[in-house]
Design an enzyme around this catalytic site. Structure first.
Site: not given
Ligand code: GAL
Length: 411
Positions: A99-100, A176, A178, A211-213, A215, A229, A233
């Site tokens: 991830d990040d 993934k 973001d 994009e967290w849902g 739109e 998504r 979160d």
């Molecule tokens: C959020 C994302 C998380 C994770 C995080 C990393 O926007 O929903 O799942 O990836 O960023 O900073």
């Protein structure tokens, strides 16, 4: 007069020919209509992202829920090792996803993303090679804005093609993507660019939109990505997990093989919920055809967490080829029935007690799409028991925050 009879016979003959032609042409146009319908439905199929991936929801592991930014190449290698040695890989958990926080703050002089030297000194290609050598797939994270959410890495906005090519050259199998620092441009504009860039990157890469849902991605993302998504979160607690499950449920009808709703990664094993709450979390995610991305430290997993994550029958519901998202079909206060169809006319059912005391929950066949008279065999997926010849309904006493999960097979 003498000629009128033959000529009227001739008219009748002509009339019959015309009638025949008309009938046959209407048959042809009927067939065309049929074909048109077929073409319609195949074009509906064609609007899905055409990368052949995600025919069942993705399974694997992601670093964020447990480790956040505390990641490095040793951790990822050890995780890949544990995935195989624990037997989880053989059950289908095949993606190892970073991830990040895997990269440097700035691009290099050529504008390329750069692996963070202090934590990924061997580079991402070497890491992906290691993961592949274990028979697993390798995933990475990027952002459709100017910076990632941790603000420690550049975003890919304006660099979509270059970054997609970089990922392909590293052997990345999954992205993934973001939504932070997005400069206010709609995701509907930013995400298709990366989708296209991945398709022409020279490598087949699973595309997971995050994009967290915001739109309503279920309505536009199936043609762009393999999953999207539907919510903000998840957190490692009961209230957030249940709320995310409900928000995701709304979009059930949009899921299908190749493109899935994503209520976020699993928290099972991270310590913030009870065993029964985690069992509910895993059962509902499986029934809802959610991605099963483990979010705990699988190098030091306890036996209870293993028992949950390794339930083959529950995983089989998630990975059922029919690919129909199960949903909430009945709610009586805190007592809920969730269900969805499976291959071979079977039905998956979860009886879920979201209240604070033990209660009896009943699913009638009519609640779950079966005729009351249907005689069924009922398999309890957590108790590992089978009840034969059940008719009309299924009842169970369910503890607070616990669930029971079944597959129902008409005889
Ligand atoms: C959020 C994302 C998380 C994770 C995080 C990393 O926007 O929903 O799942 O990836 O960023 O900073």
């Amino acid at each position: 007069m003498a000629h009128s009879l033959p000529s009227s016979r001739f008219s009748v003959f002509l009339f019959c020919i015309l009638l025949l032609l008309l009938i046959s042409s209407s048959t042809v146009s009927g067939a065309r209509l049929g074909n048109a319908r077929l073409t319609d439905s195949s074009s509906i199929r064609r609007i899905l992202l055409n990368n052949g991936l995600g025919l069942t929801p993705q399974m694997g592991w992601n670093s964020w829920n447990h480790f956040h930014c505390n990641i490095n190449e040793t951790l990822i290698k050890e995780t890949a090792d544990a995935m195989v040695s624990s037997g989880l890989a053989a059950l289908g958990y095949t993606y190892i996803n970073l991830d990040d926080c895997w990269g440097e703050l700035n691009r290099d002089a050529q504008g390329n993303l750069v692996p963070k030297a202090s934590t990924f000194p061997s580079g991402i290609k070497a890491l992906a090679d290691y993961v592949h050598s274990k028979g697993l797939m390798f995933g990475i994270y990027a952002d459709a804005g100017t910076q990632t959410c941790s603000k420690t890495m550049p975003g890919s906005l304006g660099y979509e093609e270059q970054d997609a090519k970089t990922f392909a050259s590293w052997g990345v199998d999954y992205l993934k993507y973001d939504n932070c620092a997005n400069t206010g441009i709609s995701p509907k504009e930013r995400y298709p660019k990366m989708s296209k860039a991945l398709l022409s990157s020279g490598r087949t890469i699973f595309f997971s939109l995050c994009e967290w849902g915001n739109e309503d991605p279920a309505t536009w993302a199936p043609s762009i990505g393999n999953s999207w998504r539907t919510t903000g979160d998840i957190k490692d607690n009961w209230d957030r997990m249940t709320s995310v499950a409900d928000q995701n449920d709304k979009w059930a009808s949009y899921a299908q093989p190749g493109s899935w709703n994503d209520p976020d990664m699993l928290e099972v094993g991270n310590g913030g919920m009870t065993t029964e709450e985690y069992r509910s979390h895993f059962s509902i995610w499986s029934l809802a055809k959610a991605p099963l991305l483990i979010g705990c430290d699988i190098r030091s997993i306890d036996s209870v967490t293993f028992e949950l994550l390794r339930n083959k029958e529950v995983i089989a519901v998630n990975q059922d080829k029919l690919g129909v998202q199960g949903k909430k079909v009945k709610k009586d206060g805190d007592l809920e029935v969730w269900a969805g169809p499976l291959t071979d006319n079977r039905v998956a059912v979860v009886l879920w007690n979201r209240g604070s005391s033990s209660a009896n929950i009943t699913a009638y066949w009519s609640d779950i799409g079966l005729k009351p008279s249907t005689v069924c065999d009922v398999q309890d997926l957590w108790a590992h028991s089978t009840e034969l010849s059940v008719q009309d309904q299924l009842s169970a006493q369910v503890d607070s925050h616990a669930c029971r999960m079944y597959t129902i097979t008409p005889q």
